[in-house]
Design a protein around this motif. Structure first.
Motif, PDB file in Angstrom:
ATOM      1  N   ILE A   4       0.831  -1.215   0.000  1.00 59.14           N
ATOM      2  CA  ILE A   4       0.000   0.000   0.000  1.00 59.14           C
ATOM      3  C   ILE A   4       0.861   1.258   0.000  1.00 59.14           C
ATOM      4  CG2 ILE A   4      -1.676   1.333   1.338  1.00 59.14           C
ATOM      5  CD1 ILE A   4      -2.786  -1.385   2.330  1.00 59.14           C
ATOM      6  N   VAL A   5       1.875   1.303   0.892  1.00 56.96           N
ATOM      7  CA  VAL A   5       2.721   2.498   0.999  1.00 56.96           C
ATOM      8  C   VAL A   5       3.507   2.722  -0.289  1.00 56.96           C
ATOM      9  CG1 VAL A   5       4.616   3.583   2.265  1.00 56.96           C
ATOM     10  CG2 VAL A   5       2.873   2.311   3.515  1.00 56.96           C
ATOM     11  N   SER A   6       4.037   1.654  -0.872  1.00 60.47           N
ATOM     12  CA  SER A   6       4.783   1.779  -2.126  1.00 60.47           C
ATOM     13  C   SER A   6       3.892   2.299  -3.248  1.00 60.47           C
ATOM     14  CB  SER A   6       5.374   0.421  -2.530  1.00 60.47           C
ATOM     15  OG  SER A   6       6.293  -0.040  -1.561  1.00 60.47           O
ATOM     16  N   SER A   7       2.650   1.818  -3.295  1.00 61.22           N
ATOM     17  CA  SER A   7       1.729   2.282  -4.332  1.00 61.22           C
ATOM     18  C   SER A   7       1.346   3.748  -4.123  1.00 61.22           C
ATOM     19  CB  SER A   7       0.472   1.410  -4.357  1.00 61.22           C
ATOM     20  OG  SER A   7      -0.251   1.522  -3.141  1.00 61.22           O
ATOM     21  N   LEU A   8       1.231   4.173  -2.865  1.00 63.79           N
ATOM     22  CA  LEU A   8       0.910   5.581  -2.584  1.00 63.79           C
ATOM     23  C   LEU A   8       2.009   6.501  -3.106  1.00 63.79           C
ATOM     24  CD1 LEU A   8      -0.564   5.427   1.048  1.00 63.79           C
ATOM     25  CD2 LEU A   8      -1.793   5.918  -1.073  1.00 63.79           C
ATOM     26  N   PHE A   9       3.262   6.072  -2.961  1.00 64.19           N
ATOM     27  CA  PHE A   9       4.368   6.891  -3.475  1.00 64.19           C
ATOM     28  C   PHE A   9       4.271   7.030  -4.990  1.00 64.19           C
ATOM     29  CE2 PHE A   9       8.885   6.961  -5.010  1.00 64.19           C
ATOM     30  CZ  PHE A   9       9.041   8.335  -4.845  1.00 64.19           C
ATOM     31  N   CYS A  10       3.960   5.924  -5.684  1.00 65.95           N
ATOM     32  CA  CYS A  10       3.884   5.980  -7.144  1.00 65.95           C
ATOM     33  C   CYS A  10       2.686   6.787  -7.614  1.00 65.95           C
ATOM     34  CB  CYS A  10       3.854   4.562  -7.708  1.00 65.95           C
ATOM     35  SG  CYS A  10       5.443   3.718  -7.508  1.00 65.95           S
ATOM     36  N   ILE A  11       1.603   6.762  -6.850  1.00 70.13           N
ATOM     37  CA  ILE A  11       0.456   7.619  -7.170  1.00 70.13           C
ATOM     38  C   ILE A  11       0.846   9.091  -7.003  1.00 70.13           C
ATOM     39  CG2 ILE A  11      -1.855   8.308  -6.390  1.00 70.13           C
ATOM     40  CD1 ILE A  11      -2.304   5.306  -5.709  1.00 70.13           C
ATOM     41  N   LEU A  12       1.622   9.393  -5.962  1.00 71.42           N
ATOM     42  CA  LEU A  12       2.125  10.755  -5.747  1.00 71.42           C
ATOM     43  C   LEU A  12       2.992  11.199  -6.923  1.00 71.42           C
ATOM     44  CD1 LEU A  12       2.611  13.242  -3.901  1.00 71.42           C
ATOM     45  CD2 LEU A  12       4.477  11.955  -2.831  1.00 71.42           C
ATOM     46  N   ILE A  13       3.852  10.313  -7.401  1.00 66.98           N
ATOM     47  CA  ILE A  13       4.682  10.606  -8.578  1.00 66.98           C
ATOM     48  C   ILE A  13       3.806  10.947  -9.780  1.00 66.98           C
ATOM     49  CG2 ILE A  13       6.287   9.619 -10.264  1.00 66.98           C
ATOM     50  CD1 ILE A  13       7.224   7.749  -7.959  1.00 66.98           C
ATOM     51  N   PHE A  14       2.796  10.115 -10.005  1.00 64.78           N
ATOM     52  CA  PHE A  14       1.915  10.297 -11.155  1.00 64.78           C
ATOM     53  C   PHE A  14       1.265  11.677 -11.142  1.00 64.78           C
ATOM     54  CE2 PHE A  14      -2.541   9.982 -12.663  1.00 64.78           C
ATOM     55  CZ  PHE A  14      -2.288   9.796 -14.006  1.00 64.78           C
ATOM     56  N   TYR A  15       0.700  12.062 -10.011  1.00 60.47           N
ATOM     57  CA  TYR A  15       0.005  13.344  -9.945  1.00 60.47           C
ATOM     58  C   TYR A  15       0.970  14.528 -10.027  1.00 60.47           C
ATOM     59  CZ  TYR A  15      -4.530  11.268  -9.033  1.00 60.47           C
ATOM     60  OH  TYR A  15      -5.712  10.586  -9.154  1.00 60.47           O
ATOM     61  N   TYR A  16       2.171  14.379  -9.451  1.00 56.06           N
ATOM     62  CA  TYR A  16       3.134  15.481  -9.528  1.00 56.06           C
ATOM     63  C   TYR A  16       3.622  15.689 -10.960  1.00 56.06           C
ATOM     64  CZ  TYR A  16       7.009  18.583  -8.511  1.00 56.06           C
ATOM     65  OH  TYR A  16       7.858  19.665  -8.494  1.00 56.06           O
ATOM     66  N   LEU A  17       3.903  14.587 -11.658  1.00 57.71           N
ATOM     67  CA  LEU A  17       4.331  14.691 -13.060  1.00 57.71           C
ATOM     68  C   LEU A  17       3.255  15.356 -13.909  1.00 57.71           C
ATOM     69  CD1 LEU A  17       5.974  11.176 -13.460  1.00 57.71           C
ATOM     70  CD2 LEU A  17       7.176  13.352 -13.637  1.00 57.71           C
ATOM     71  N   GLN A  18       2.002  14.972 -13.667  1.00 54.57           N
ATOM     72  CA  GLN A  18       0.893  15.602 -14.379  1.00 54.57           C
ATOM     73  C   GLN A  18       0.827  17.103 -14.092  1.00 54.57           C
ATOM     74  OE1 GLN A  18      -2.746  13.359 -13.356  1.00 54.57           O
ATOM     75  NE2 GLN A  18      -3.148  13.402 -15.534  1.00 54.57           N
ATOM     76  N   LYS A  19       0.947  17.447 -12.823  1.00 56.80           N
ATOM     77  CA  LYS A  19       0.851  18.851 -12.422  1.00 56.80           C
ATOM     78  C   LYS A  19       1.925  19.693 -13.089  1.00 56.80           C
ATOM     79  CE  LYS A  19       0.986  21.856  -8.342  1.00 56.80           C
ATOM     80  NZ  LYS A  19       1.195  21.924  -6.872  1.00 56.80           N
ATOM     81  N   LYS A  20       3.104  19.107 -13.295  1.00 57.53           N
ATOM     82  CA  LYS A  20       4.214  19.851 -13.887  1.00 57.53           C
ATOM     83  C   LYS A  20       4.246  19.775 -15.406  1.00 57.53           C
ATOM     84  CE  LYS A  20       5.553  21.564 -10.120  1.00 57.53           C
ATOM     85  NZ  LYS A  20       5.255  22.998  -9.896  1.00 57.53           N
ATOM     86  N   GLY A  21       3.175  19.251 -16.007  1.00 63.40           N
ATOM     87  CA  GLY A  21       3.032  19.369 -17.447  1.00 63.40           C
ATOM     88  C   GLY A  21       3.351  18.145 -18.271  1.00 63.40           C
TER      89      GLY A  21
END
Length: 491
Positions: free
Chosen positions: A86-103
């Protein structure tokens, strides 16, 4: 930024369910029986926790020992592997949204997150219950890096924050980074990754501005390390322990350190998504990576190449000085992460971005390979090791007044690898658990206590003697009710 669709939630849920099912079985890894038995014997919190303090990771030690004490048996460790998924997947979800936010395009962001999740360092975190909160460090450090990036993104022509807000962001960034460092230093280096993401996605910004931004991020990264070290010295003094280093490659010989670092970069460039023994397959991502490096040279993207190298140094900084100086995947997983971002960005400069359906299939392919790596290289061999030791412990007689002598031989180093399609490297994947000496005696005693719960811990500690022998020197015909041979080199 769009909310996740029903289809994406189903997609993620299926992946998490499969991974949880995969690691939800009885086995243990490396240090777990040693620490569990010391906890049962009453010395674990004092001795083991002080060791974690001396390594500068008391938060990690507290939660690790707490998990082992709550589990109480080696079989129950499977519940903490679920937390790790669960914790590992949360980190990758965070990566996904940050990359999206930055274009970065949604599909590209998704593929980066999937490939990062499939890296072998993540496989180890998921497969090893003892490491269930390692990604707490990654998440906290990554968020700290985001906060500092938001302060200095004005140098890359992004919105400038009010001064009061900048100070608040810096304060919370340092606090989060310190907590991350006191949990697990190697993954607290994720602090610099948000800055790398922004720099790689803004090649049009003038070089002077990009360098200025990089220097500010580096300054606060090193500042946080300096503050951590000062607090660390105070903690050492409070607990009256000395700082220890977990590994030392070449001492502080600069030449050896530099050569070793470049060998780590070569390992990280492989990404190790495909752990198959075939050398062509094993190096497929390295060749792709080198191809894009050469392309950047022809395109005169020299600053991008310099930044890629500089961030690699920052992401391995503590290893070059004091801690964990060996080539385990978990120690260069963040460099592989940065290489993955670089690779995806460059690939979709020359190829059309795939459709959502194609991206989902590619993602499933990488996750399937990850599951295969985990099962073949970690769960399957360790599960077999557990069964062998558990059955042996279950068949031992009750302790009366005489000492039980258990003689064992270490298995061959490549015992599992010989029968596997996977490549072995570092201290992970296909190396037999019992090739290491230290888990055998405490593991046997823990499992004996599981099946003989009425026997006091101190009696088990005193009356079971475990010795390593040469098979040729042990006469198996003399096995009796007080003398046993444990064959760990099973086929």
């Amino acid at each position: 930024m769009k909310r996740p669709s029903v289809q994406s939630l189903i997609y993620i849920s299926i992946i998490l369910f499969v991974l949880m099912f995969l690691v939800f079985c009885d086995y243990f890894s490396l240090d777990e029986p040693n620490m569990l038995w010391r906890l049962k014997s009453g010395t674990g919190w004092n001795d083991c926790f002080n060791q974690y303090v001396s390594e500068g990771r008391p938060i990690f030690g507290f939660f690790q020992l707490g998990a082992l004490q709550i589990a109480d048996t080696l079989a129950n460790l499977k519940y903490f592997r679920i937390i790790s998924v669960i914790v590992s997947s949360l980190f990758c979800i965070l990566i996904f949204y940050y990359l999206q936010k930055k274009g970065l395009h949604t599909i590209s962001s998704f593929l980066v997150a999937v490939m990062v999740f499939a890296l072998p360092g993540f496989s180890e975190f998921i497969s090893w219950a003892q490491l269930y909160l390692l990604h707490l460090s990654t998440i906290l450090s990554f968020i700290a890096g985001i906060l500092v990036v938001e302060v200095f993104a004005k140098h890359l022509d992004e919105k400038e924050l009010p001064k009061s807000k900048e100070n608040i962001y810096i304060f919370f960034a340092i606090v989060l980074q310190l907590v991350s460092l006191f949990n697990y230093q190697p993954l607290a280096l994720a602090f610099v990754i948000p800055a790398f993401i922004l720099l790689i996605l803004k090649p049009e910004i003038p070089a002077k501005k990009r360098i200025k931004f990089f220097l500010w991020i580096s300054f606060f990264f090193i500042l946080s390390m300096g503050i951590y070290y000062q607090f660390f010295k105070s903690v050492l003094h409070s607990f009256n322990v000395e700082m220890i280093s977990r590994g030392d490659i070449g001492g502080f010989d600069p030449t050896k350190k530099v050569l070793w670092f470049f060998s780590i970069l070569a390992e990280a460039s492989k990404l190790h998504l495909l752990l198959f023994k075939n050398s062509l397959i094993a190096n497929i991502f390295s060749m792709l990576f080198i191809g894009f490096l050469i392309r950047d040279v022809f395109k005169k993207r020299f600053l991008d190449l310099v930044l890629l190298f500089c961030f690699s140094v920052l992401l391995f900084f503590p290893h070059l000085i004091i801690t964990e100086s060996w080539g385990a995947a978990r120690n260069f997983v963040l460099i592989s992460f940065v290489f993955t971002i670089y690779l995806i960005v460059r690939i979709f400069e020359v190829l059309p971005i795939p459709s959502t359906r194609i991206a989902a299939i590619i993602g499933l392919l990488f996750i399937s390979i990850m599951c295969f790596n985990i099962w073949e290289g970690w769960v399957k061999p360790m599960r077999k090791d557990y069964v062998v030791l558990h059955e042996f412990a279950n068949n031992l007689p009750d302790i009366a007044t005489d000492t039980l002598i258990v003689a064992y031989t270490l298995p061959l180093f490549d015992m599992h690898e010989k029968r596997s399609t996977l490549k072995w490297y570092a201290d992970e994947f296909n190396a037999p658990l019992f090739f290491r000496v230290w888990p055998i005696e405490p593991g046997l005693k823990c499992l004996y206590h599981d099946t003989h719960a009425d026997v006091p811990i101190n009696k088990i500690e005193k009356m079971i003697r475990v010795i390593m022998i040469d098979t040729s020197a042990f006469d198996t015909t003399k096995i009796n009710k007080k003398r046993f041979y444990l064959n760990l080199n099973y086929q």
